[in-house]
Design a protein around this motif. Structure first.
Motif, PDB file in Angstrom:
ATOM      1  N   GLN A 172       0.793   4.192   2.728  1.00  0.00           N
ATOM      2  CA  GLN A 172       1.555   4.181   3.984  1.00  0.00           C
ATOM      3  C   GLN A 172       2.813   5.030   3.858  1.00  0.00           C
ATOM      4  O   GLN A 172       3.141   5.794   4.760  1.00  0.00           O
ATOM      5  CB  GLN A 172       1.935   2.754   4.369  1.00  0.00           C
ATOM      6  CG  GLN A 172       0.767   1.902   4.785  1.00  0.00           C
ATOM      7  CD  GLN A 172       1.201   0.480   5.083  1.00  0.00           C
ATOM      8  OE1 GLN A 172       2.296   0.066   4.726  1.00  0.00           O
ATOM      9  NE2 GLN A 172       0.328  -0.269   5.728  1.00  0.00           N
ATOM     10  N   ALA A 173       3.508   4.909   2.767  1.00  0.00           N
ATOM     11  CA  ALA A 173       4.726   5.697   2.550  1.00  0.00           C
ATOM     12  C   ALA A 173       4.403   7.176   2.425  1.00  0.00           C
ATOM     13  O   ALA A 173       5.109   8.024   2.974  1.00  0.00           O
ATOM     14  CB  ALA A 173       5.465   5.203   1.309  1.00  0.00           C
ATOM     15  N   THR A 174       3.326   7.486   1.723  1.00  0.00           N
ATOM     16  CA  THR A 174       2.930   8.883   1.544  1.00  0.00           C
ATOM     17  C   THR A 174       2.544   9.512   2.871  1.00  0.00           C
ATOM     18  O   THR A 174       2.946  10.639   3.180  1.00  0.00           O
ATOM     19  CB  THR A 174       1.757   8.980   0.556  1.00  0.00           C
ATOM     20  OG1 THR A 174       2.131   8.344  -0.666  1.00  0.00           O
ATOM     21  CG2 THR A 174       1.371  10.415   0.295  1.00  0.00           C
ATOM     22  N   ILE A 175       1.780   8.802   3.668  1.00  0.00           N
ATOM     23  CA  ILE A 175       1.358   9.314   4.973  1.00  0.00           C
ATOM     24  C   ILE A 175       2.551   9.496   5.891  1.00  0.00           C
ATOM     25  O   ILE A 175       2.674  10.513   6.584  1.00  0.00           O
ATOM     26  CB  ILE A 175       0.304   8.389   5.604  1.00  0.00           C
ATOM     27  CG1 ILE A 175      -1.001   8.485   4.820  1.00  0.00           C
ATOM     28  CG2 ILE A 175       0.075   8.730   7.068  1.00  0.00           C
ATOM     29  CD1 ILE A 175      -2.027   7.433   5.187  1.00  0.00           C
ATOM     30  N   ALA A 176       3.466   8.551   5.906  1.00  0.00           N
ATOM     31  CA  ALA A 176       4.649   8.656   6.764  1.00  0.00           C
ATOM     32  C   ALA A 176       5.518   9.842   6.357  1.00  0.00           C
ATOM     33  O   ALA A 176       6.018  10.580   7.213  1.00  0.00           O
ATOM     34  CB  ALA A 176       5.457   7.367   6.704  1.00  0.00           C
ATOM     35  N   ALA A 177       5.695  10.053   5.064  1.00  0.00           N
ATOM     36  CA  ALA A 177       6.501  11.182   4.592  1.00  0.00           C
ATOM     37  C   ALA A 177       5.836  12.512   4.933  1.00  0.00           C
ATOM     38  O   ALA A 177       6.512  13.451   5.370  1.00  0.00           O
ATOM     39  CB  ALA A 177       6.720  11.069   3.086  1.00  0.00           C
ATOM     40  N   THR A 178       4.534  12.593   4.770  1.00  0.00           N
ATOM     41  CA  THR A 178       3.809  13.820   5.098  1.00  0.00           C
ATOM     42  C   THR A 178       3.845  14.097   6.583  1.00  0.00           C
ATOM     43  O   THR A 178       4.028  15.240   7.017  1.00  0.00           O
ATOM     44  CB  THR A 178       2.358  13.734   4.597  1.00  0.00           C
ATOM     45  OG1 THR A 178       2.367  13.482   3.198  1.00  0.00           O
ATOM     46  CG2 THR A 178       1.603  15.008   4.887  1.00  0.00           C
ATOM     47  N   ASP A 220       0.845  -1.189   0.000  1.00  0.00           N
ATOM     48  CA  ASP A 220       0.000   0.000   0.000  1.00  0.00           C
ATOM     49  C   ASP A 220       0.886   1.247   0.000  1.00  0.00           C
ATOM     50  O   ASP A 220       1.490   1.588   1.006  1.00  0.00           O
ATOM     51  CB  ASP A 220      -0.913  -0.015   1.225  1.00  0.00           C
ATOM     52  CG  ASP A 220      -1.950   1.084   1.205  1.00  0.00           C
ATOM     53  OD1 ASP A 220      -2.114   1.733   0.148  1.00  0.00           O
ATOM     54  OD2 ASP A 220      -2.597   1.297   2.241  1.00  0.00           O
ATOM     55  N   ILE A 221       0.961   1.926  -1.130  1.00  0.00           N
ATOM     56  CA  ILE A 221       1.809   3.115  -1.277  1.00  0.00           C
ATOM     57  C   ILE A 221       1.347   4.251  -0.376  1.00  0.00           C
ATOM     58  O   ILE A 221       2.124   5.136  -0.034  1.00  0.00           O
ATOM     59  CB  ILE A 221       1.863   3.562  -2.759  1.00  0.00           C
ATOM     60  CG1 ILE A 221       2.966   4.610  -2.987  1.00  0.00           C
ATOM     61  CG2 ILE A 221       0.536   4.124  -3.191  1.00  0.00           C
ATOM     62  CD1 ILE A 221       4.340   4.071  -2.847  1.00  0.00           C
TER      63      ILE A 221
END
Length: 101
Positions: A67-73, A64-65
């Motif tokens: 997760q990476a987007t949320i963590a970076a934000t 699930d991409i």
């Protein structure tokens, strides 16, 4: 205080999460410095999580991409908040120095 919307999206509590009720000590020497230190340590954890998830996304190991987007934000917003607090502290110090002159 955990943000329910964020934890429900990711399914887990963020690693770098700092509970303000536990990090804020009694008012006194070093309480503010301790809070800032704890926030910076939490930021380091959030950035490490974002980096780990970004590597997984690039290698194809992350299902699930989002997760990476949320963590970076989350890491970016936390960094901006800590920088704003630092800037306000420097402004307050400079104002105090001007009052003494």
């Amino acid at each position: 205080m955990m943000i329910p919307a964020v934890s429900s999206v990711t399914g887990v509590a963020p690693t770098g999460y700092v509970d303000p009720s536990r990090s804020a000590g009694a008012a006194g020497d070093g309480a503010f410095a301790g809070s800032l230190s704890t926030a910076i340590d939490g930021l380091a954890g959030l950035q490490a999580d974002a980096d780990r998830l970004a590597i997984k996304a690039v290698t194809g190991d992350l299902a699930d991409i989002h997760q990476a987007t949320i963590a970076a934000t989350r890491a970016q917003v936390t960094l901006e908040l800590i920088a704003a607090v630092r800037n306000k502290g420097v402004d307050a110090f400079n104002e105090i120095m001007r009052m003494q002159a």
